[in-house]
Motif scaffolding. Sequence first.
Motif, PDB file in Angstrom:
ATOM      1  N   ALA A  40       0.837  -1.197   0.000  1.00 13.86           N
ATOM      2  CA  ALA A  40       0.000   0.000   0.000  1.00 13.86           C
ATOM      3  C   ALA A  40       0.875   1.251   0.000  1.00 13.86           C
ATOM      4  O   ALA A  40       0.589   2.222  -0.708  1.00 13.86           O
ATOM      5  CB  ALA A  40      -0.934  -0.008   1.206  1.00 13.86           C
ATOM      6  N   LEU A  41       1.935   1.226   0.772  1.00 11.43           N
ATOM      7  CA  LEU A  41       2.854   2.371   0.801  1.00 11.43           C
ATOM      8  C   LEU A  41       3.582   2.530  -0.527  1.00 11.43           C
ATOM      9  O   LEU A  41       3.703   3.637  -1.055  1.00 11.43           O
ATOM     10  CB  LEU A  41       3.856   2.204   1.941  1.00 11.43           C
ATOM     11  N   VAL A  42       4.071   1.414  -1.087  1.00 10.31           N
ATOM     12  CA  VAL A  42       4.768   1.464  -2.372  1.00 10.31           C
ATOM     13  C   VAL A  42       3.811   1.913  -3.474  1.00 10.31           C
ATOM     14  O   VAL A  42       4.159   2.740  -4.315  1.00 10.31           O
ATOM     15  CB  VAL A  42       5.395   0.088  -2.712  1.00 10.31           C
ATOM     16  N   GLY A  43       2.596   1.366  -3.475  1.00 11.98           N
ATOM     17  CA  GLY A  43       1.606   1.760  -4.466  1.00 11.98           C
ATOM     18  C   GLY A  43       1.273   3.238  -4.370  1.00 11.98           C
ATOM     19  O   GLY A  43       1.135   3.927  -5.391  1.00 11.98           O
ATOM     20  N   GLY A  44       1.137   3.742  -3.163  1.00 10.47           N
ATOM     21  CA  GLY A  44       0.868   5.165  -2.979  1.00 10.47           C
ATOM     22  C   GLY A  44       2.015   6.026  -3.467  1.00 10.47           C
ATOM     23  O   GLY A  44       1.805   7.049  -4.117  1.00 10.47           O
TER      24      GLY A  44
END
Length: 88
Positions: A40-44
Amino acid sequence: MGIIGWIVLGLLAGAIAKAIMPGKDPGGIFVTLGIGVAGALVGGFLGSAIFGIGLDTFWSFQTWIVAILGSLLLLGIYRVVVGRRVKA
């Protein structure tokens, strides 16, 4: 979005990514959920850097899509890297 919102979003995104990519994971459900949080952090980060969309609000459709795609990306990379190590 607060840190607890990020964690909940990541856990749910990891569970959804696991449902989309069924199969045996080398690490189990807890590793998969942890990958979901990181995904989720990488995608964001990637979404905001490349497309100008990120993790704005918890209930935004684009937030969920970006988080799930990031989780799928990291889960796929994890399976390739750790799968090779386990078989070798």
